[in-house]
Design a protein around this motif. Structure first.
Motif, short mmCIF file in Angstrom:
data_model
loop_
_atom_site.label_atom_id
_atom_site.label_comp_id
_atom_site.label_asym_id
_atom_site.label_seq_id
_atom_site.Cartn_x
_atom_site.Cartn_y
_atom_site.Cartn_z
N ILE A 20 40.09 99.97 -41.98
CA ILE A 20 40.53 99.46 -43.28
C ILE A 20 41.63 100.35 -43.88
CG2 ILE A 20 39.82 99.02 -45.67
CD1 ILE A 20 37.23 97.86 -44.51
N PRO A 21 41.50 101.69 -43.94
CA PRO A 21 42.61 102.50 -44.49
C PRO A 21 43.92 102.34 -43.69
CG PRO A 21 40.61 103.81 -44.45
CD PRO A 21 40.32 102.53 -43.72
N LEU A 22 43.83 102.28 -42.37
CA LEU A 22 45.04 102.09 -41.56
C LEU A 22 45.70 100.74 -41.85
CD1 LEU A 22 44.04 103.62 -38.11
CD2 LEU A 22 45.63 104.54 -39.79
N SER A 23 44.90 99.72 -42.01
CA SER A 23 45.43 98.39 -42.31
C SER A 23 46.09 98.35 -43.68
CB SER A 23 44.32 97.35 -42.25
OG SER A 23 43.74 97.31 -40.98
N VAL A 24 45.43 98.95 -44.65
CA VAL A 24 45.98 98.96 -46.01
C VAL A 24 47.30 99.72 -46.04
CG1 VAL A 24 45.59 99.88 -48.35
CG2 VAL A 24 43.78 98.63 -47.18
N THR A 25 47.38 100.88 -45.36
CA THR A 25 48.63 101.66 -45.34
C THR A 25 49.74 100.90 -44.67
OG1 THR A 25 47.12 103.32 -44.42
CG2 THR A 25 49.14 104.11 -45.29
N SER A 26 49.44 100.23 -43.59
CA SER A 26 50.46 99.48 -42.86
C SER A 26 51.03 98.35 -43.72
CB SER A 26 49.86 98.92 -41.58
OG SER A 26 50.77 98.10 -40.93
N VAL A 27 50.17 97.60 -44.37
CA VAL A 27 50.62 96.49 -45.21
C VAL A 27 51.33 97.01 -46.46
CG1 VAL A 27 49.82 94.55 -46.63
CG2 VAL A 27 48.88 94.89 -44.34
N ALA A 28 50.78 98.04 -47.09
CA ALA A 28 51.37 98.58 -48.32
C ALA A 28 52.75 99.18 -48.05
CB ALA A 28 50.46 99.61 -48.95
N GLY A 29 52.99 99.75 -46.86
CA GLY A 29 54.27 100.35 -46.52
C GLY A 29 55.41 99.34 -46.51
N ARG A 30 55.08 98.07 -46.33
CA ARG A 30 56.12 97.03 -46.34
C ARG A 30 56.58 96.71 -47.76
NH1 ARG A 30 57.00 95.01 -41.74
NH2 ARG A 30 57.85 93.00 -42.27
N PHE A 31 55.75 97.02 -48.75
CA PHE A 31 56.05 96.62 -50.12
C PHE A 31 56.17 97.79 -51.10
CE2 PHE A 31 53.58 93.29 -48.04
CZ PHE A 31 54.52 92.27 -48.06
N MET A 32 55.72 98.99 -50.72
CA MET A 32 55.74 100.13 -51.62
C MET A 32 56.49 101.29 -50.98
SD MET A 32 51.78 99.94 -52.82
CE MET A 32 51.87 101.43 -53.76
N GLY A 33 57.06 102.16 -51.79
CA GLY A 33 57.77 103.32 -51.29
C GLY A 33 59.21 102.98 -50.95
N ASP A 34 59.90 103.92 -50.30
CA ASP A 34 61.31 103.73 -49.94
C ASP A 34 61.41 103.00 -48.61
OD1 ASP A 34 61.85 105.12 -52.22
OD2 ASP A 34 62.27 107.01 -51.20
N ARG A 35 62.13 101.87 -48.60
CA ARG A 35 62.23 101.05 -47.40
C ARG A 35 63.70 100.87 -47.02
NH1 ARG A 35 59.35 99.29 -51.16
NH2 ARG A 35 60.70 97.61 -51.79
N VAL A 36 63.95 100.82 -45.70
CA VAL A 36 65.30 100.59 -45.18
C VAL A 36 65.26 99.32 -44.33
CG1 VAL A 36 67.16 101.49 -43.74
CG2 VAL A 36 65.86 103.06 -45.19
N TYR A 37 66.23 98.43 -44.58
CA TYR A 37 66.33 97.16 -43.88
C TYR A 37 67.63 97.12 -43.08
CZ TYR A 37 62.63 95.55 -47.00
OH TYR A 37 61.45 95.41 -47.69
N LEU A 38 67.66 96.24 -42.08
CA LEU A 38 68.87 95.98 -41.31
C LEU A 38 69.14 94.49 -41.34
CD1 LEU A 38 71.06 97.20 -39.37
CD2 LEU A 38 69.57 96.45 -37.52
N LEU A 39 70.33 94.12 -41.80
CA LEU A 39 70.78 92.73 -41.82
C LEU A 39 71.67 92.50 -40.62
CD1 LEU A 39 71.40 89.93 -43.07
CD2 LEU A 39 73.16 91.07 -44.44
#
Length: 163
Positions: A20-39
């Motif tokens: 459960i903690p690993l799943s929550v961190t993985s999902v939350a990382g997509r929406f919280m914190g600093d994220r970098v995208y490639l278009l």
């Protein structure tokens, strides 16, 4: 009957403590914190490879290459088919580190901010350049010093298009 309950409790405890903690961190990382995208603005399907994983980006698609809980990406390479475009890249929201080159500082004005963190989008252009895509609200700004990077192999749209 009592013997079967103990392993079930151990499995349930492992799920609560590890899965459960690993799943929550993985999902939350997509929406919280600093994220970098490639278009991917090329006519080709592009693959961004890192040490243990890869991300595919079809033409016009934006993919997450650095999630919110990671400080910087591992060494990344960009391929299209068998053509090697870029290598030795490390992405953060502050810098782009390129092997054998000085770090490219990304000014804060290029970042998009939200309640959940900061976002930065890099763009692969149709002529094989990697550049920073500015926030949509900002007028066009000159690229940070060191950008755009030119691909080693220029994309050939004839080889990329599907029949």
């Amino acid at each position: 009957m009592r013997i079967g309950i103990r392993p079930a409790r151990v499995v349930a405890l492992l799920v609560l403590v590890i899965v459960i903690p690993l799943s929550v961190t993985s999902v939350a990382g997509r929406f919280m914190g600093d994220r970098v995208y490639l278009l991917n603005s090329t006519p080709c399907r592009v693959v961004v490879m890192e040490q243990h994983d890869g991300h595919e980006a079809n033409p016009g698609e934006t993919v997450l290459i650095k999630s919110g809980f990671v400080d910087r990406t591992p060494t990344m390479m960009v391929f299209s088919g068998s053509a090697f475009w870029f290598g030795g890249l490390h992405f953060t929201t502050d810098t782009l580190q390129v092997r054998d080159q000085a770090d490219i500082a990304i000014p804060p004005s290029w970042l998009s901010s939200s309640i959940m963190g900061k976002e930065l989008t890099y763009e692969l252009t149709a002529d094989g350049q990697l550049l920073v895509k500015g926030p949509t609200m900002q007028p066009s700004m000159p690229q940070p010093k060191g950008l755009p990077l030119k691909a080693r192999a220029t994309p050939d749209s004839k080889q990329c298009r599907r029949g």
